[in-house]
Design an enzyme around this catalytic site. Sequence first.
Site, short mmCIF file in Angstrom:
data_model
loop_
_atom_site.label_atom_id
_atom_site.label_comp_id
_atom_site.label_asym_id
_atom_site.label_seq_id
_atom_site.Cartn_x
_atom_site.Cartn_y
_atom_site.Cartn_z
N LYS A 1 106.96 -16.28 26.81
CA LYS A 1 107.57 -16.26 28.14
C LYS A 1 106.47 -16.48 28.64
O LYS A 1 104.79 -16.67 27.90
CB LYS A 1 107.24 -14.49 28.15
CG LYS A 1 106.62 -13.29 27.57
CD LYS A 1 105.39 -13.03 28.76
CE LYS A 1 104.38 -11.92 28.27
NZ LYS A 1 103.07 -12.21 28.81
N ASP B 1 106.91 -5.29 26.31
CA ASP B 1 107.65 -7.07 26.47
C ASP B 1 108.48 -7.52 25.72
O ASP B 1 108.98 -8.27 26.23
CB ASP B 1 106.35 -8.06 26.83
CG ASP B 1 104.68 -8.22 27.67
OD1 ASP B 1 105.61 -7.71 28.67
OD2 ASP B 1 104.31 -8.33 27.29
O1 C5P Z 1 103.52 -1.17 24.91
P1 C5P Z 1 102.88 -2.68 23.97
O2 C5P Z 1 102.28 -1.67 22.49
O3 C5P Z 1 102.74 -4.11 24.56
O4 C5P Z 1 101.29 -2.46 25.29
C1 C5P Z 1 99.91 -2.21 24.35
C2 C5P Z 1 98.93 -1.97 25.72
O5 C5P Z 1 98.78 -2.60 27.15
C3 C5P Z 1 99.43 -0.41 26.02
O6 C5P Z 1 98.36 0.57 24.72
C4 C5P Z 1 97.94 -0.05 26.63
O7 C5P Z 1 96.84 0.07 26.78
C5 C5P Z 1 98.23 -1.24 27.38
N1 C5P Z 1 100.23 -0.57 28.60
C6 C5P Z 1 99.78 -0.92 29.68
N2 C5P Z 1 100.51 -0.47 30.48
C7 C5P Z 1 102.13 -1.44 30.47
C8 C5P Z 1 101.81 -2.37 29.24
C9 C5P Z 1 100.82 -2.27 28.39
O8 C5P Z 1 98.51 -0.60 30.20
N3 C5P Z 1 103.43 -1.57 31.33
#
Ligand code: C5P
Length: 289
Positions: A11, A137
């Site tokens: 993406k 994502d």
């Molecule tokens: O959801 P995911 O595990 O992909 O997110 C990884 C990290 O990115 C989270 O632990 C957080 O620190 C940050 N994040 C965030 N806000 C989001 C997506 C991700 O703060 N909308």
Amino acid sequence: MNILYEKAYAKLNISLDVTERRADGYHDMAMVMQTVSLADEVEIRFNDTGVVRAATNLSFVPGDERNLAVRAALCYLRAVGQEGQGLSIRLEKRVPVGAGMGGGSSDAAAVLRTLNRHYGALDAEKLEALSAEVGSDVPFCVRGGTAFATGRGEKLETLPDMPACAFVICKPGFSISTPELFRKLDQSSARCHPDSAGIVEALRAGDLPGICRRMYNVFEDIDDRRLRTVKEIKGRLLDFGALGSVMTGTGSAVFGVFRPGTLPDEAALEALRRDCGFCETAVCVGRLN
Ligand code: C5P
């Protein structure tokens, strides 16, 4: 033996805005996202080992539950009452890792789409809801196409397809940690925001220059030495005739958008490849689920 195949498309963030820091530690986002043709190859084999493992062509990518593809498979098997089904997942990684191109999320999404095709247990809405448990994502990577993503990134509204265009995607040798960049963003004060509504309007009008003019990623303005390299690559892509150029996700990949037939020549692409380490062209891919 039953082998299932799927592509895990990368993406790109046409725009990325962070609107609020939430009480749960995440951030509320507003992003225009696009699926592109650069992809990992995913192969799933059923076995009777009772465990789910992944193997990849990159030695530093883990094959256990630290790998989002494994987590996605376990999450799906649990949701449909098939715990204990052994799976061997082979990932041929072509999307650069630590690039902001959703490489891990798209592997997870490809596993979810594939297993759901096999078991046929969940409708599109339920599959997306399940995928949000795997990562922010992953729902977009399951659905694909062009979409406006809000919330953590899991609330999706499908948008009209991008007008015909081609991308040049470059990734410098370093990666930038996502949590680290979110932390730095929280510590920074003044912030420009992309005109997300203007991009959506330009998409509806099929206005490629209008989209490109408004492309912006809030992470680009953080004071970080590594982001200066990203800016330099952006400058080069614009010099080669890109209508616009922006960093994707939390980087470090950066891309330029070109009108069809106006891509830089092979020598220019080779020079970018030599200087950045990674440089590939790609086109848009439509909705997947
Ligand atoms: O959801 P995911 O595990 O992909 O997110 C990884 C990290 O990115 C989270 O632990 C957080 O620190 C940050 N994040 C965030 N806000 C989001 C997506 C991700 O703060 N909308």
